[in-house]
Design a protein around this motif. Structure first.
Motif, PDB file in Angstrom:
ATOM      1  N   VAL A 146       0.833  -1.206   0.000  1.00  0.00           N
ATOM      2  CA  VAL A 146       0.000   0.000   0.000  1.00  0.00           C
ATOM      3  C   VAL A 146       0.867   1.255   0.000  1.00  0.00           C
ATOM      4  O   VAL A 146       0.599   2.197  -0.763  1.00  0.00           O
ATOM      5  N   TYR A 147       1.909   1.283   0.818  1.00  0.00           N
ATOM      6  CA  TYR A 147       2.765   2.470   0.857  1.00  0.00           C
ATOM      7  C   TYR A 147       3.391   2.730  -0.518  1.00  0.00           C
ATOM      8  O   TYR A 147       3.381   3.858  -1.012  1.00  0.00           O
ATOM      9  N   ALA A 148       3.897   1.666  -1.143  1.00  0.00           N
ATOM     10  CA  ALA A 148       4.511   1.826  -2.469  1.00  0.00           C
ATOM     11  C   ALA A 148       3.498   2.310  -3.494  1.00  0.00           C
ATOM     12  O   ALA A 148       3.807   3.191  -4.322  1.00  0.00           O
ATOM     13  N   MET A 149       2.289   1.772  -3.451  1.00  0.00           N
ATOM     14  CA  MET A 149       1.275   2.176  -4.430  1.00  0.00           C
ATOM     15  C   MET A 149       0.810   3.610  -4.189  1.00  0.00           C
ATOM     16  O   MET A 149       0.533   4.345  -5.147  1.00  0.00           O
ATOM     17  N   ILE A 150       0.736   4.023  -2.944  1.00  0.00           N
ATOM     18  CA  ILE A 150       0.375   5.412  -2.649  1.00  0.00           C
ATOM     19  C   ILE A 150       1.469   6.346  -3.170  1.00  0.00           C
ATOM     20  O   ILE A 150       1.178   7.358  -3.817  1.00  0.00           O
ATOM     21  N   VAL A 151       2.722   6.014  -2.887  1.00  0.00           N
ATOM     22  CA  VAL A 151       3.837   6.831  -3.388  1.00  0.00           C
ATOM     23  C   VAL A 151       3.782   6.913  -4.914  1.00  0.00           C
ATOM     24  O   VAL A 151       3.933   7.988  -5.498  1.00  0.00           O
ATOM     25  N   TYR A 152       3.548   5.780  -5.559  1.00  0.00           N
ATOM     26  CA  TYR A 152       3.469   5.723  -7.021  1.00  0.00           C
ATOM     27  C   TYR A 152       2.368   6.640  -7.555  1.00  0.00           C
ATOM     28  O   TYR A 152       2.583   7.392  -8.514  1.00  0.00           O
ATOM     29  N   ASN A 153       1.202   6.591  -6.932  1.00  0.00           N
ATOM     30  CA  ASN A 153       0.088   7.416  -7.410  1.00  0.00           C
ATOM     31  C   ASN A 153       0.291   8.898  -7.118  1.00  0.00           C
ATOM     32  O   ASN A 153      -0.032   9.741  -7.957  1.00  0.00           O
ATOM     33  N   ILE A 154       0.830   9.226  -5.965  1.00  0.00           N
ATOM     34  CA  ILE A 154       1.101  10.637  -5.665  1.00  0.00           C
ATOM     35  C   ILE A 154       2.166  11.177  -6.612  1.00  0.00           C
ATOM     36  O   ILE A 154       2.036  12.284  -7.138  1.00  0.00           O
ATOM     37  N   ALA A 155       3.206  10.389  -6.853  1.00  0.00           N
ATOM     38  CA  ALA A 155       4.255  10.813  -7.792  1.00  0.00           C
ATOM     39  C   ALA A 155       3.659  11.047  -9.180  1.00  0.00           C
ATOM     40  O   ALA A 155       4.017  12.015  -9.869  1.00  0.00           O
ATOM     41  N   GLY A 156       2.755  10.181  -9.592  1.00  0.00           N
ATOM     42  CA  GLY A 156       2.093  10.367 -10.889  1.00  0.00           C
ATOM     43  C   GLY A 156       1.262  11.637 -10.932  1.00  0.00           C
ATOM     44  O   GLY A 156       1.273  12.367 -11.923  1.00  0.00           O
ATOM     45  N   ASP A 157       0.550  11.905  -9.835  1.00  0.00           N
ATOM     46  CA  ASP A 157      -0.278  13.121  -9.768  1.00  0.00           C
ATOM     47  C   ASP A 157       0.582  14.387  -9.742  1.00  0.00           C
ATOM     48  O   ASP A 157       0.186  15.417 -10.278  1.00  0.00           O
ATOM     49  N   GLN A 158       1.754  14.314  -9.102  1.00  0.00           N
ATOM     50  CA  GLN A 158       2.629  15.479  -8.971  1.00  0.00           C
ATOM     51  C   GLN A 158       3.559  15.650 -10.176  1.00  0.00           C
ATOM     52  O   GLN A 158       4.292  16.622 -10.245  1.00  0.00           O
ATOM     53  N   GLY A 159       3.550  14.681 -11.058  1.00  0.00           N
ATOM     54  CA  GLY A 159       4.425  14.776 -12.216  1.00  0.00           C
ATOM     55  C   GLY A 159       5.838  14.302 -11.960  1.00  0.00           C
ATOM     56  O   GLY A 159       6.742  14.564 -12.743  1.00  0.00           O
ATOM     57  N   GLY A 160       6.058  13.629 -10.853  1.00  0.00           N
ATOM     58  CA  GLY A 160       7.392  13.104 -10.556  1.00  0.00           C
ATOM     59  C   GLY A 160       7.546  12.791  -9.082  1.00  0.00           C
ATOM     60  O   GLY A 160       6.720  13.168  -8.250  1.00  0.00           O
ATOM     61  N   LEU A 161       8.620  12.115  -8.777  1.00  0.00           N
ATOM     62  CA  LEU A 161       8.919  11.700  -7.407  1.00  0.00           C
ATOM     63  C   LEU A 161       9.788  12.742  -6.719  1.00  0.00           C
ATOM     64  O   LEU A 161      10.753  13.237  -7.301  1.00  0.00           O
ATOM     65  N   SER A 162       9.417  13.091  -5.497  1.00  0.00           N
ATOM     66  CA  SER A 162      10.222  14.011  -4.687  1.00  0.00           C
ATOM     67  C   SER A 162      10.226  13.499  -3.250  1.00  0.00           C
ATOM     68  O   SER A 162       9.477  12.583  -2.917  1.00  0.00           O
ATOM     69  N   LEU A 163      11.047  14.099  -2.415  1.00  0.00           N
ATOM     70  CA  LEU A 163      11.077  13.690  -1.008  1.00  0.00           C
ATOM     71  C   LEU A 163       9.727  13.936  -0.332  1.00  0.00           C
ATOM     72  O   LEU A 163       9.322  13.177   0.541  1.00  0.00           O
ATOM     73  N   GLN A 164       9.023  14.985  -0.746  1.00  0.00           N
ATOM     74  CA  GLN A 164       7.709  15.286  -0.171  1.00  0.00           C
ATOM     75  C   GLN A 164       6.690  14.194  -0.502  1.00  0.00           C
ATOM     76  O   GLN A 164       5.734  13.992   0.238  1.00  0.00           O
ATOM     77  N   THR A 165       6.899  13.479  -1.594  1.00  0.00           N
ATOM     78  CA  THR A 165       5.987  12.397  -1.985  1.00  0.00           C
ATOM     79  C   THR A 165       5.924  11.348  -0.892  1.00  0.00           C
ATOM     80  O   THR A 165       4.847  10.849  -0.560  1.00  0.00           O
ATOM     81  N   PHE A 166       7.077  11.011  -0.330  1.00  0.00           N
ATOM     82  CA  PHE A 166       7.138   9.967   0.690  1.00  0.00           C
ATOM     83  C   PHE A 166       6.408  10.379   1.968  1.00  0.00           C
ATOM     84  O   PHE A 166       5.709   9.572   2.572  1.00  0.00           O
ATOM     85  N   SER A 167       6.539  11.633   2.357  1.00  0.00           N
ATOM     86  CA  SER A 167       5.826  12.088   3.558  1.00  0.00           C
ATOM     87  C   SER A 167       4.341  12.268   3.279  1.00  0.00           C
ATOM     88  O   SER A 167       3.501  11.979   4.137  1.00  0.00           O
ATOM     89  N   ALA A 168       3.993  12.730   2.082  1.00  0.00           N
ATOM     90  CA  ALA A 168       2.573  12.880   1.724  1.00  0.00           C
ATOM     91  C   ALA A 168       1.866  11.531   1.742  1.00  0.00           C
ATOM     92  O   ALA A 168       0.693  11.437   2.118  1.00  0.00           O
ATOM     93  N   ALA A 169       2.575  10.479   1.353  1.00  0.00           N
ATOM     94  CA  ALA A 169       1.980   9.137   1.306  1.00  0.00           C
ATOM     95  C   ALA A 169       1.623   8.631   2.702  1.00  0.00           C
ATOM     96  O   ALA A 169       0.695   7.833   2.853  1.00  0.00           O
ATOM     97  N   LEU A 170       2.335   9.094   3.714  1.00  0.00           N
ATOM     98  CA  LEU A 170       2.064   8.628   5.087  1.00  0.00           C
ATOM     99  C   LEU A 170       0.644   8.975   5.526  1.00  0.00           C
ATOM    100  O   LEU A 170       0.009   8.191   6.234  1.00  0.00           O
ATOM    101  N   GLY A 171       0.137  10.122   5.103  1.00  0.00           N
ATOM    102  CA  GLY A 171      -1.217  10.529   5.486  1.00  0.00           C
ATOM    103  C   GLY A 171      -2.291   9.595   4.957  1.00  0.00           C
ATOM    104  O   GLY A 171      -3.298   9.362   5.634  1.00  0.00           O
ATOM    105  N   GLU A 172      -2.089   9.055   3.768  1.00  0.00           N
ATOM    106  CA  GLU A 172      -3.086   8.160   3.182  1.00  0.00           C
ATOM    107  C   GLU A 172      -3.034   6.754   3.767  1.00  0.00           C
ATOM    108  O   GLU A 172      -3.997   5.992   3.621  1.00  0.00           O
ATOM    109  N   LEU A 173      -1.918   6.408   4.400  1.00  0.00           N
ATOM    110  CA  LEU A 173      -1.805   5.073   4.994  1.00  0.00           C
ATOM    111  C   LEU A 173      -2.899   4.805   6.021  1.00  0.00           C
ATOM    112  O   LEU A 173      -3.382   3.679   6.143  1.00  0.00           O
ATOM    113  N   ILE A 174      -3.291   5.838   6.745  1.00  0.00           N
ATOM    114  CA  ILE A 174      -4.295   5.698   7.807  1.00  0.00           C
ATOM    115  C   ILE A 174      -5.603   5.141   7.261  1.00  0.00           C
ATOM    116  O   ILE A 174      -6.280   4.366   7.930  1.00  0.00           O
TER     117      ILE A 174
END
Length: 166
Positions: free
Chosen positions: A20-48
Motif C-alpha cells: 500500500v505504501y509503495a502504491m500510494i507513493v506511485y500514485n502521488i508521484a504520478g499526480d505530482q508529475g514526478g517523485l520528490s522527497l515530499q511524496t514519501f511524507s505525503a503518502a504517510l497521510g493516506e496510509l491511515i
C-alpha cells in the motif's frame, strides 16, 4: 511462509503495509508529475485510510479466494515457489482493481465518471502492483518474515513452554 492464523495475520500486515505504501507513493508521484522527497511524507497521510482497508479486504476476502483459485490449477506437490507466485499473482489481480476502486471513490469522488476513472486508475496501477509484488515487496516481506518475525515467534513460544514446565 505463515503456518498459523497468527502468523498469517502478521505476514498480511507486513505485506499490506509494503504494498500500500509503495502504491500510494506511485500514485502521488504520478499526480505530482514526478517523485520528490515530499511524496514519501505525503503518502504517510493516506496510509491511515488505505492500510486498514487493504488489510480487511486481503485478510477476510482475497486471502481466502486466492489459494482456492491457485489450487484449482496446482497441487500441493508442486514446487512451493510456484505456488507462492501463483497465489501472489491472483492476489494482485484481485487487490489492485478493488483498491483502485476505493481510491477512485475516495480521491476522485463518486460521479458519472466513476467507472472510467476506476478503469483508468486500475490500468495505471496494475503493472506497478504486479512488478512491485514479484520483484520487491514479496521477496522483502518473505525475508523479513522468515529472518525476523519467525525467530521472535519461536523465541516467545519457547519461553512459554519453559515457563509452563517450571
Amino acid at each position: 511462509m505463515p503456518k498459523t492464523k497468527f502468523q498469517d495475520f502478521i505476514f498480511t500486515v507486513l505485506m499490506v503495509f509494503v504494498m500500500v505504501y509503495a502504491m500510494i507513493v506511485y500514485n502521488i508521484a504520478g499526480d505530482q508529475g514526478g517523485l520528490s522527497l515530499q511524496t514519501f511524507s505525503a503518502a504517510l497521510g493516506e496510509l491511515i485510510i488505505m492500510v486498514p482497508l487493504a488489510f480487511l479486504i486481503e485478510f477476510l476476502v482475497v486471502g481466502r479466494i486466492a489459494p482456492m483459485i491457485a489450487f484449482r490449477h496446482m497441487t500441493p506437490q508442486d514446487k512451493p515457489i510456484f505456488i507462492t507466485f501463483f497465489i501472489s499473482g491472483v492476489t494482485v489481480a484481485f487487490m489492485c482493481p478493488i483498491m483502485s476502486f476505493f481510491a477512485t471513490m475516495l480521491f476522485q469522488g463518486v460521479n458519472g465518471d466513476l467507472f472510467t476513472n476506476w478503469l483508468s486508475l486500475t490500468a495505471h496501477n496494475l503493472p506497478m502492483a504486479f512488478f512491485w509484488q514479484f520483484l520487491y515487496a514479496g521477496p522483502f516481506v518473505r525475508l523479513i518474515f522468515q529472518r525476523v518475525v519467525m525467530p521472535i515467534i519461536h523465541s516467545v513460544n519457547a519461553r512459554r513452554v519453559d515457563t509452563a514446565t517450571e
